[in-house]
Design a protein around this motif. Structure first.
Motif, mmCIF file in Angstrom:
data_model
loop_
_atom_site.group_PDB
_atom_site.id
_atom_site.type_symbol
_atom_site.label_atom_id
_atom_site.label_comp_id
_atom_site.label_asym_id
_atom_site.label_seq_id
_atom_site.Cartn_x
_atom_site.Cartn_y
_atom_site.Cartn_z
ATOM 1 N N ASP A 65 0.837 -1.195 0.000
ATOM 2 C CA ASP A 65 0.000 0.000 0.000
ATOM 3 C C ASP A 65 0.877 1.253 0.000
ATOM 4 N N TYR A 66 0.762 2.047 -1.071
ATOM 5 C CA TYR A 66 1.616 3.217 -1.221
ATOM 6 C C TYR A 66 1.357 4.265 -0.154
ATOM 7 N N HIS A 67 0.145 4.310 0.384
ATOM 8 C CA HIS A 67 -0.152 5.291 1.427
ATOM 9 C C HIS A 67 0.830 5.146 2.589
ATOM 10 N N LYS A 68 1.059 3.908 2.995
ATOM 11 C CA LYS A 68 1.939 3.646 4.128
ATOM 12 C C LYS A 68 3.382 3.970 3.792
ATOM 13 N N VAL A 69 3.818 3.561 2.616
ATOM 14 C CA VAL A 69 5.212 3.759 2.224
ATOM 15 C C VAL A 69 5.539 5.248 2.123
ATOM 16 N N LEU A 70 4.734 5.999 1.381
ATOM 17 C CA LEU A 70 5.019 7.416 1.192
ATOM 18 C C LEU A 70 4.871 8.208 2.479
ATOM 19 N N ARG A 71 3.828 7.893 3.248
ATOM 20 C CA ARG A 71 3.612 8.657 4.474
ATOM 21 C C ARG A 71 4.797 8.501 5.438
ATOM 22 N N GLN A 72 5.271 7.302 5.583
ATOM 23 C CA GLN A 72 6.402 7.062 6.484
ATOM 24 C C GLN A 72 7.656 7.789 6.007
ATOM 25 N N ARG A 73 7.881 7.776 4.712
ATOM 26 C CA ARG A 73 9.105 8.385 4.188
ATOM 27 C C ARG A 73 8.999 9.909 4.106
ATOM 28 N N LEU A 74 7.808 10.417 3.869
ATOM 29 C CA LEU A 74 7.626 11.869 3.959
ATOM 30 C C LEU A 74 7.840 12.343 5.396
ATOM 31 N N GLN A 75 7.381 11.547 6.351
ATOM 32 C CA GLN A 75 7.592 11.893 7.749
ATOM 33 C C GLN A 75 9.078 11.906 8.089
ATOM 34 N N LYS A 76 9.829 10.944 7.572
ATOM 35 C CA LYS A 76 11.271 10.916 7.811
ATOM 36 C C LYS A 76 11.949 12.141 7.196
ATOM 37 N N LEU A 77 11.493 12.536 6.005
ATOM 38 C CA LEU A 77 12.051 13.733 5.374
ATOM 39 C C LEU A 77 11.755 14.961 6.224
#
Length: 349
Positions: free
Chosen positions: A102-114
């Protein structure tokens, strides 16, 4: 920030301002025409989608990001191979973006890290990350920040990456210099408009979601309009047709993350195979997948329509019998929605 983003798996980032007032008339007209269908949240938020500072007070800039999602093993000629699957009516087609995690989980986590890295480097910041999860005009923001231009199918296009990627945003309370927008390069091409099975692309840059196969198989909760069912072919979750014929997707890039590698059961399954899934099978095989959000009932509804189309296209008695047997296994399904679509499908013989 670009170096951090690349290290996190993003392909490109940009910066847009928050004044999207010129996009408001088009949004209002689209909503007034009812093109959003059952997506009531689109109308509920109204023009807030075009007003980032209303969604998150204090927002002065929007950091946009895109992340390629083609699986790492995608080889040359992938567009032609995917299009060829349309001519195998007994094969189930799941949109390419949905075959992995699920891309929602992947992008959200990595945007948060950024965002965390930005906070660590620059001090406390007011921000919020978004990934297709709030009233945000993602393509408009991505266009203004130079990630690409809006194609005639309304998706974002990039000269170096086509359209096979996800978008995400960070709303931030710092005024960052915007990155220059990209210039459009669709020219006179109308391949995406011409291939759409349901003619959902009414005109360049104008999509009627109510006719879109992605909307019908994912967002729409009730019975699929009878007149559209024969046009859906063997699509059971989403549709990539307009992207598969786009010339710019010959430049589409593969993902550097294993998250989007396709799950074996979602690449070349037969319709009969996925129609036989119990609810427990469905939940187990779609764990961590965007497919799970539609639930088992809508999954069966979608597959029943595809089986009906396969039954109509079957060229031999054994093929017709195999499809009929699969459908008859759910004639008495507990769901009225499933039963109605099964009955329609059996009538296609």
């Amino acid at each position: 920030m670009r170096e951090w983003a690349l290290a996190l798996g993003f392909s490109q980032i940009g910066v847009a301002g928050v004044d999207l007032s010129t996009a408001e008339p088009g949004l209002s007209a689209w909503l007034a025409a009812g093109c959003h269908g059952d997506m009531a949240y689109m109308a509920a938020h109204g023009l807030k989608r075009a007003r980032p500072a209303e969604l998150l007070p204090g927002t002065l800039s929007v950091i946009t990001a895109r992340m390629d999602y083609l699986p790492a093993d995608t080889a040359a000629g992938w567009q032609a191979r995917e299009l060829q699957r349309l001519s195998h009516p007994d094969e189930a087609i799941v949109s390419m973006y949905a075959r992995g995690r699920d891309y929602h989980k992947v992008l959200r986590q990595r945007l948060q890290k950024l965002a965390d890295q930005m906070t660590e480097a620059f001090g406390p910041l007011g921000y919020r990350v978004f990934t297709d999860s709030a009233p945000v005009l993602e393509v408009e923001l991505a266009t203004r920040s130079g990630l690409g231009w809006r194609g005639k199918h309304t998706l974002l296009l990039n000269r170096d990456a086509g359209s096979m990627y996800f978008l995400g945003e960070i709303f931030i309370n710092v005024a960052l210099p915007p990155t220059p927008p990209a210039t459009p390069h669709c020219g006179s091409c109308r391949a995406c408009i011409d291939i759409c099975p349901t003619q959902a692309i009414l005109a360049p840059y104008r999509l009627d979601a109510r006719r879109c196969i992605s909307y019908l198989t994912i967002e729409h909760a009730g019975p699929i309009p009878v007149e559209l069912r024969p046009l859906m072919g063997n699509h059971i979750y989403g549709c990539d047709d307009c992207q598969l014929v786009c010339p710019w997707n010959k430049f589409a890039q593969t993902s550097r993350l294993p998250d989007f590698d396709a799950r074996a059961g979602l690449v070349n399954p037969s319709l009969a195979e996925v129609f036989a899934w119990t609810e427990d099978d469905f939940l187990r095989l779609t764990e961590g997948s965007p497919i799970r959000r539609i639930g088992h009932e809508r999954w069966l509804r979608n597959v029943a329509v595809a089986l009906g189309n396969a039954l109509r296209a079957a060229e031999s008695a054994p093929a017709r019998q195999a499809i009929t047997s699969a459908l008859q296994s759910r004639v008495d399904d507990p769901s009225a929605l499933v039963r109605e679509h099964v009955a329609w499908a059996l009538a296609q013989v």
